[in-house]
Design an enzyme around this catalytic site. Structure first.
Site, short mmCIF file in Angstrom:
data_model
loop_
_atom_site.label_atom_id
_atom_site.label_comp_id
_atom_site.label_asym_id
_atom_site.label_seq_id
_atom_site.Cartn_x
_atom_site.Cartn_y
_atom_site.Cartn_z
N GLU A 12 -4.31 6.29 -14.87
CA GLU A 12 -5.17 6.42 -13.69
C GLU A 12 -6.26 7.47 -13.87
O GLU A 12 -7.22 7.51 -13.09
CB GLU A 12 -4.32 6.74 -12.46
CG GLU A 12 -3.39 5.61 -12.09
CD GLU A 12 -2.40 5.94 -11.00
OE1 GLU A 12 -1.87 5.01 -10.37
OE2 GLU A 12 -2.13 7.14 -10.77
N ASP A 197 -0.70 -5.24 -6.99
CA ASP A 197 0.33 -6.24 -6.66
C ASP A 197 0.38 -6.40 -5.15
O ASP A 197 -0.31 -5.70 -4.40
CB ASP A 197 1.70 -5.80 -7.21
CG ASP A 197 2.16 -4.48 -6.64
OD1 ASP A 197 2.83 -4.50 -5.59
OD2 ASP A 197 1.84 -3.42 -7.22
#
Length: 234
Positions: A12, A197
């Site tokens: 990230e 997701d």
């Protein structure tokens, strides 16, 4: 102005640390803090580790040791909103816990006892800059409540329980703790999440497939936000 940028995982923050100029590293409390400039804006980037305690700890270090003036949390999340698809960006209006449960004492779900807010409000100006960054990069985004807990949500029943009890547009594991610590330190913040997701029965398949792509996607938005902050403060 100095911007603190927190990501839970190395994926990230990798794109951001690769773009840093004049970078100096400091290791404390088990995390490496990368201090330098991003698009000429002074920044400190850190990989906090997963979960609420790790995230809050890094906020306090950014406040006490590096004296940051603003905080952005970049990362990935599961969608709670059918209009937020994989790859889209969620921008926090506020952040709250879904796993803070003190109902027997009369507190609503998510309420930290004796705190003056249920959800921690993000900074309106950082929200606007994040939206502007998404428009600049032509990335779909939605604003709303981001909810957090020490749980990877991959169950339709758990997802629906969170929606019913907390609302929110996405669910993840650090944002509310970062918001909480920033709120206590009176540091303006915003939480940015790329959707990896759908926080349901498909998540165990979707997450490994889209994790890195979504993380880099959100980091690009964060870098664009930093550039816009620097342009404002020339």
């Amino acid at each position: 102005m100095k911007l603190g940028i927190i990501g839970a995982m190395q994926e990230e923050i990798a794109l951001l640390t690769a773009q840093l100029e004049h970078s100096v590293t400091t290791e404390t409390a088990g995390s490496v803090f990368y201090e330098g400039t991003l698009h000429q804006l002074p920044v400190v980037v850190v990989c906090s580790g997963v979960g609420k305690v790790n995230a809050a700890l890094c906020v306090q270090i950014l406040a006490d040791l590096f004296h940051v003036t603003h905080i952005v949390n970049t990362g990935i999340a599961g969608s709670l909103d059918p209009q937020l698809d994989i790859g889209d960006i969620a921008v926090s209006i506020e952040a709250m816990y879904h796993d803070f449960l003190v109902g027997p004492f009369g507190y609503p779900r998510g309420q930290v006892p004796r705190m003056d807010v249920l959800a921690f409000p993000a900074d309106p100006h950082l929200i606007a800059l994040a939206q502007d960054a998404c428009r600049s990069l032509q990335v779909p985004c939605r604003t709303g409540r981001i909810v957090s807990g020490d749980q990877f949500v991959c169950s339709d029943a758990v997802k629906q329980d969170i929606i019913d009890g907390c609302g929110g547009i996405c669910v993840e594991m650090e944002g509310a703790a970062i918001a909480h610590a920033a709120y206590r330190n009176r540091i303006p913040f915003v939480i940015l999440r790329a959707i990896s997701d759908k926080a349901n029965h498909t998540s165990e398949l979707d997450y490994p497939t889209f994790e890195t792509q979504a993380a880099h996607h959100c980091a690009s938005i964060t870098a664009c936000l930093a550039q816009k902050l620097e342009e404002e403060n020339r």
